[in-house]
Design an enzyme around this catalytic site. Sequence first.
Site, PDB file in Angstrom:
ATOM      1  N   GLY A 141       9.756 -59.802  14.530  1.00 39.96           N
ATOM      2  CA  GLY A 141       9.003 -60.932  15.053  1.00 39.96           C
ATOM      3  C   GLY A 141       8.682 -60.700  16.516  1.00 39.96           C
ATOM      4  CG  PHE A 175       3.789 -78.518  24.594  1.00 35.99           C
ATOM      5  CD1 PHE A 175       4.687 -78.386  23.552  1.00 35.99           C
ATOM      6  CD2 PHE A 175       2.466 -78.178  24.365  1.00 35.99           C
ATOM      7  CE1 PHE A 175       4.279 -77.918  22.321  1.00 35.99           C
ATOM      8  CE2 PHE A 175       2.048 -77.713  23.142  1.00 35.99           C
ATOM      9  CZ  PHE A 175       2.961 -77.577  22.106  1.00 35.99           C
ATOM     10  CD  GLN A 192      13.450 -78.609  19.139  1.00 38.30           C
ATOM     11  OE1 GLN A 192      12.512 -77.849  18.886  1.00 38.30           O
ATOM     12  NE2 GLN A 192      13.840 -78.866  20.371  1.00 38.30           N
ATOM     13  CG  HIS A 209       8.573 -80.141  15.676  1.00 39.48           C
ATOM     14  ND1 HIS A 209       7.594 -81.108  15.621  1.00 39.48           N
ATOM     15  CD2 HIS A 209       8.145 -79.231  16.582  1.00 39.48           C
ATOM     16  CE1 HIS A 209       6.619 -80.786  16.449  1.00 39.48           C
ATOM     17  NE2 HIS A 209       6.937 -79.656  17.059  1.00 39.48           N
ATOM     18  CG  LEU A 266       5.602 -77.785  13.304  1.00 38.79           C
ATOM     19  CD1 LEU A 266       6.733 -78.784  13.340  1.00 38.79           C
ATOM     20  CD2 LEU A 266       5.948 -76.561  14.137  1.00 38.79           C
ATOM     21  CD  GLU A 293       6.312 -81.176  21.979  1.00 39.76           C
ATOM     22  OE1 GLU A 293       6.377 -81.171  23.210  1.00 39.76           O
ATOM     23  OE2 GLU A 293       7.272 -80.859  21.244  1.00 39.76           O
ATOM     24  NE  ARG A 300       8.955 -79.408  20.113  1.00 44.63           N
ATOM     25  CZ  ARG A 300       8.665 -78.137  19.865  1.00 44.63           C
ATOM     26  NH1 ARG A 300       9.607 -77.315  19.432  1.00 44.63           N
ATOM     27  NH2 ARG A 300       7.441 -77.695  20.065  1.00 44.63           N
ATOM     28  CG  HIS A 340      10.925 -76.674  14.844  1.00 46.17           C
ATOM     29  ND1 HIS A 340       9.921 -76.000  14.151  1.00 46.17           N
ATOM     30  CD2 HIS A 340      10.655 -76.477  16.161  1.00 46.17           C
ATOM     31  CE1 HIS A 340       9.092 -75.436  15.018  1.00 46.17           C
ATOM     32  NE2 HIS A 340       9.525 -75.688  16.245  1.00 46.17           N
ATOM     33  NE  ARG A 348      12.542 -74.029  20.626  1.00 47.42           N
ATOM     34  CZ  ARG A 348      11.290 -74.406  20.363  1.00 47.42           C
ATOM     35  NH1 ARG A 348      10.396 -74.501  21.344  1.00 47.42           N
ATOM     36  NH2 ARG A 348      10.932 -74.713  19.139  1.00 47.42           N
TER      37      ARG A 348
END
Length: 590
Positions: A14, A116, A243, A245, A255, A258, A289, A356, A397
């Site tokens: 990734g 954000f 978390q 979301h 999802l 945001e 969040r 999330h 986060r």
Amino acid sequence: MQTHTYDVVIVGAGGAGMRAALESSGRARTAVVSKLYPTRSHTGAAQGGMCAALANVEEDNWEWHTFDTVKGGDYLVDQDAAEVMAKEAIDAVLDLERMGLPFNRTPEGKIDQRRFGGHTRNHGEAPVRRSCYAADRTGHMILQTLYQQCVKQDVEFFNEFYVFDVILTGDPRTDPDVRAAGVVAYELATGEIHVIRAKSIVFATGGAGKVYKTTSNAHTLTGDGMAVAYRKGIPLEDMEFFQFHPTGLAGLGILLSEAARGEGGILRNGSGERFMERYAPTIKDLAPRDIVARSMANEVREGRGAGPNKDYVLLDLTHLEPAHIDAKLPDITEFARTYLGVEPYTEPVPVYPTAHYAMGGIPTNITTQVLRNNTDVVPGLFAAGEVACVSVHGSNRLGTNSLLDINVFGKRAGIAAAEYAATAELVDVPEGAHLDVEKELVRIAAGSGTEKVAAIRKDLQESMDLNAQVFRTDESLRQAIKDIDALRERYANVGVSDRGTSYNTELVEAIELGFLIDLAEVVVVGALARKESRGGHFREDFPDRDDTEFMVHTMAYPTSEPGAGEGGSTVRLDYKPVVVTRYQPMERKY
């Protein structure tokens, strides 16, 4: 069995893994081992952006970014790590721009930035435009850009190889001279075992969202790297902090970024009220969040939800111009149309929190070296991205800090791993290092087990959703531990119907299920012991933050015997101090 030798082996392709590969492959012979083809990695699902205090649109600086990260993480952030990330964020974005990433642009041609949740100017004065983005496909663009650069640089990939074990020279709990020696991988195409020796190993395997049923995470996010390290005796840090979301598509968990709220989207309850004005009056829908997710869940459980069962809230974009939606949010609006049959131009979108991101993971220092306890490292072992816990996210986060994390600390991991390999000797792999993996594969594939992988996984995920999600209590967490104990007994009798050796995904999922059971227990045991509410961990029976007792990181170790750990579990808990540099803990208000 085949054996390979490299200077650096990176597990995971990734964003963090490929960013590490770009740095290490120019300095040392490097291989990347991935369970997926690299461009299918979960980084590609990240939508909203990558933050940096570029100040292209509004005044900003890295110190404000650091403060927001520390406050957003409810002061459990290690502040030295947050400073590193905020300072190096600017170069991280510019590195990607130079690689060709197509960021959205301002009319002047600069990288555009948008708002954000939790990102503010002047220590909370007002929201700030800090998120650099490529429409709502930022993670996808990062993944493609990094992969193109890896191909250009002739990075070697082992695609569709599942790393099921890490080879160490001893037990990190008892051996001060333990070192990393390699990994054991299972080749999906052939069913063959591969031992890959290396001087340095970098774990970049991502998160573990599939411990939950309602999740934004892909089917492949089974916490492999975390579980492999944990089973070897390496602790996991802060795993109770997960978390949720706020804006997953209701009932599905898919999802909606945001970014929708960053562009002006509003959360409303069943009465049409903009309810976030009651919970976070200063920044409303752009609160962090954890606060937004709890607020949404509270609206539903107090009877103010929307829909026929009043079991979700609404994300309202109808006041935005369709052209603006199409330019800035093309993917997530298409998700609403495709999966819920809702037209975001004219109808609000049903949403509800979805699992999330894991704030916890393999503990590291700021140079990405893996810790075997509170202070000592495992030479040759590194970790970066969601699999790691350098504790730059603390207990919650902030949005866009994840894509930043993988680039800043992925780069650091690649450099550190290559530098270590330049002077280290190759460690001999202990004889029979692959046998544990081989025996487990044979046990499941050739055995007569009657339990089905899918049934156990479903029961695990449903228990975690019910008992260890947004709201938690002593009773619910103890019930989750009972469920996990029962599921572990059932897992001992798991079997598969596919006895083949080529692309036996059923067998792979059986191994991954074992990882999920282990990690679910670590999450729940840590949550039960933390008798406070902080960030993504909210105890209804202990609703206040307790800095006197719990301004510490949880360190979870596997015990040698089942039932010998915390509360009769297989988990032993210890704690580690939080690094505080300039920001003393204060009440968290927005």
